[in-house]
Design a protein around this motif. Structure first.
Motif, short mmCIF file in Angstrom:
data_model
loop_
_atom_site.label_atom_id
_atom_site.label_comp_id
_atom_site.label_asym_id
_atom_site.label_seq_id
_atom_site.Cartn_x
_atom_site.Cartn_y
_atom_site.Cartn_z
N ALA A 205 -4.86 -5.45 0.27
CA ALA A 205 -3.65 -5.43 1.11
C ALA A 205 -3.04 -6.82 1.17
CB ALA A 205 -4.00 -4.95 2.51
N GLN A 206 -1.72 -6.85 1.19
CA GLN A 206 -1.00 -8.13 1.28
C GLN A 206 -0.33 -8.14 2.64
OE1 GLN A 206 1.38 -7.40 -2.29
NE2 GLN A 206 0.28 -9.08 -3.23
N VAL B 209 2.69 2.98 3.05
CA VAL B 209 4.02 2.54 3.51
C VAL B 209 5.10 3.35 2.78
CG1 VAL B 209 5.53 0.53 3.81
CG2 VAL B 209 3.05 0.22 3.91
N LYS C 66 0.82 -1.21 0.00
CA LYS C 66 0.00 0.00 0.00
C LYS C 66 0.86 1.27 0.00
CE LYS C 66 -3.57 -0.02 -0.35
NZ LYS C 66 -4.33 -0.25 -1.62
N ARG D 179 6.29 -11.92 1.38
CA ARG D 179 7.23 -10.87 1.05
C ARG D 179 8.29 -10.76 2.15
NH1 ARG D 179 2.45 -10.50 -0.35
NH2 ARG D 179 1.95 -10.33 1.84
N PHE E 133 0.87 -13.30 11.97
CA PHE E 133 1.64 -13.35 13.22
C PHE E 133 0.91 -14.27 14.18
CE2 PHE E 133 3.06 -9.15 11.75
CZ PHE E 133 4.41 -9.21 12.03
N HIS F 188 -4.68 -5.72 11.55
CA HIS F 188 -4.58 -6.06 10.12
C HIS F 188 -5.92 -6.52 9.56
CE1 HIS F 188 0.13 -6.44 9.91
NE2 HIS F 188 -0.29 -5.20 9.99
N LEU G 6 0.44 -6.25 20.62
CA LEU G 6 1.06 -7.04 19.56
C LEU G 6 0.20 -8.26 19.20
CD1 LEU G 6 4.84 -6.71 20.51
CD2 LEU G 6 3.69 -5.73 18.50
N TYR H 168 -8.66 -1.90 2.86
CA TYR H 168 -7.95 -2.13 1.59
C TYR H 168 -8.03 -3.63 1.27
CZ TYR H 168 -5.18 1.98 3.28
OH TYR H 168 -4.74 3.18 3.78
N MET I 112 6.35 -14.25 18.80
CA MET I 112 5.55 -13.91 17.62
C MET I 112 6.16 -14.59 16.40
SD MET I 112 4.74 -9.86 18.03
CE MET I 112 3.36 -9.82 16.87
N PHE J 280 1.93 5.18 13.17
CA PHE J 280 0.65 4.49 13.32
C PHE J 280 -0.04 4.96 14.59
CE2 PHE J 280 1.93 0.52 10.64
CZ PHE J 280 1.42 1.11 9.49
C1 HEM Z 1 -1.91 0.55 14.20
C2 HEM Z 1 -0.99 -0.32 13.86
C3 HEM Z 1 -0.81 -0.90 12.46
C4 HEM Z 1 -1.41 -0.58 11.27
C5 HEM Z 1 -2.47 0.49 11.01
C6 HEM Z 1 -0.83 -1.44 10.25
C7 HEM Z 1 -1.13 -1.38 8.91
C8 HEM Z 1 -0.43 -2.00 7.91
C9 HEM Z 1 -0.57 -1.74 6.49
C10 HEM Z 1 -1.53 -0.72 5.86
C11 HEM Z 1 0.32 -2.53 5.84
C12 HEM Z 1 0.55 -2.59 4.31
C13 HEM Z 1 -0.19 -3.72 3.68
C14 HEM Z 1 0.10 -3.77 2.20
O1 HEM Z 1 1.09 -3.19 1.77
O2 HEM Z 1 -0.67 -4.35 1.39
C15 HEM Z 1 1.02 -3.30 6.83
C16 HEM Z 1 2.01 -4.20 6.55
C17 HEM Z 1 2.76 -4.83 7.51
N1 HEM Z 1 2.52 -4.82 8.86
FE1 HEM Z 1 1.18 -3.69 9.86
N2 HEM Z 1 0.07 -2.28 10.83
C18 HEM Z 1 0.12 -1.97 12.17
C19 HEM Z 1 0.91 -2.56 13.11
C20 HEM Z 1 1.84 -3.53 12.87
C21 HEM Z 1 2.71 -4.12 13.86
C22 HEM Z 1 2.77 -3.72 15.35
C23 HEM Z 1 3.46 -5.06 13.22
C24 HEM Z 1 4.50 -5.96 13.80
C25 HEM Z 1 4.23 -6.79 14.78
C26 HEM Z 1 3.08 -5.03 11.81
C27 HEM Z 1 3.67 -5.78 10.81
C28 HEM Z 1 3.53 -5.55 9.46
C29 HEM Z 1 4.46 -6.06 8.44
C30 HEM Z 1 5.72 -6.87 8.71
C31 HEM Z 1 3.97 -5.61 7.21
C32 HEM Z 1 4.63 -5.76 5.80
C33 HEM Z 1 3.96 -6.73 4.91
C34 HEM Z 1 4.49 -8.15 5.00
O3 HEM Z 1 5.32 -8.46 5.88
O4 HEM Z 1 4.04 -9.01 4.20
N3 HEM Z 1 2.08 -4.12 11.65
N4 HEM Z 1 0.54 -2.98 8.08
#
Ligand code: HEM
Length: 181
Positions: free
Chosen positions: A113-114, A5, A2, A135, A118, A103, A95, A110, A129, A78
């Motif tokens: 979203a990909q 990021v 998205k 990816r 966890f 998510h 967490l 979205y 975790m 965030f």
């Molecule tokens: C309010 C808190 C959070 C919001 C609003 C949020 C939102 C998002 C969004 C919009 C994406 C992009 C998805 C895409 O590109 O299609 C994303 C990806 C990701 N999020 Fe979160 N996130 C949050 C917290 C966290 C936390 C605390 C972690 C870790 C424990 C985390 C781990 C990840 C990772 C590693 C990705 C990358 C995509 C992947 O690894 O495949 N997120 N998140």
């Protein structure tokens, strides 16, 4: 991946480094998007890796270190943007809510979203975790988790074990959060 990021990443580069460096990495990277991102748009995740690789060349910092720093920064952003997701939580419960609740909401907003998965496993002196994705963003996960520990100001030690995965390096890892005595 998205656009939010990407826009957050480029803002961080402008703040922590400079606007010139942000422009320079966009120009030197061969991007399909030409570096024009909107928060609602979707772009290939390879563009993020390309931008970080260029930033690494420009600054001399390691790619993995830059992605972790970005993750820590993103956690703070965030919190600014979506404080409701943090309300009433401690570090562990926050967490543990990422996979299904946070998510889950992101997926509703979205549908394209990909997102990673966890699995959280409770342990005697903390929790684990288990990150799995298609990816390679384990470094981003590490930075986000580290940012959460800092945000809640709890005495967790963070350790990481990389795991083999059919999706390649950086797509699977276990994060051990151990309460310091
Ligand atoms: C309010 C808190 C959070 C919001 C609003 C949020 C939102 C998002 C969004 C919009 C994406 C992009 C998805 C895409 O590109 O299609 C994303 C990806 C990701 N999020 Fe979160 N996130 C949050 C917290 C966290 C936390 C605390 C972690 C870790 C424990 C985390 C781990 C990840 C990772 C590693 C990705 C990358 C995509 C992947 O690894 O495949 N997120 N998140």
């Amino acid at each position: 991946m998205k656009g939010i990021v990407f826009t957050e990443f480029l803002e961080m580069v402008e703040d922590k480094f400079s606007e010139e460096i942000a422009d320079k990495i966009i120009e030197s990277a061969n991007l399909e998007s030409k570096g024009i991102y909107t928060s609602m748009g979707t772009y290939h995740h390879g563009e993020m890796l390309e931008l970080v690789t260029r930033l690494s060349a420009e600054t001399g910092a390691e790619v993995s270190e830059l992605v972790r720093v970005f993750g820590e920064h993103l956690l703070g952003r965030f919190h600014d943007m979506y404080p409701a997701f943090f309300k009433g939580h401690n570090c562990q419960s926050f967490l543990a809510s990422v996979d299904q609740i946070i998510h889950g909401e992101v997926r509703k907003l979205y549908p394209d979203a990909q997102l990673p998965t966890f699995d959280c496993i409770e342990e005697a002196n903390g929790f684990v975790m288990h990150y799995q994705s298609r990816r390679p963003f384990a470094d981003l996960a590490e930075g986000l988790i580290y940012g959460a520990i800092k945000h809640f100001n709890e005495p967790f030690q963070l350790n990481r074990q990389n795991l083999d995965s059919e999706h390649g390096p950086g797509t699977a890892a276990k994060f051990f959060l151990t309460r310091e005595p």
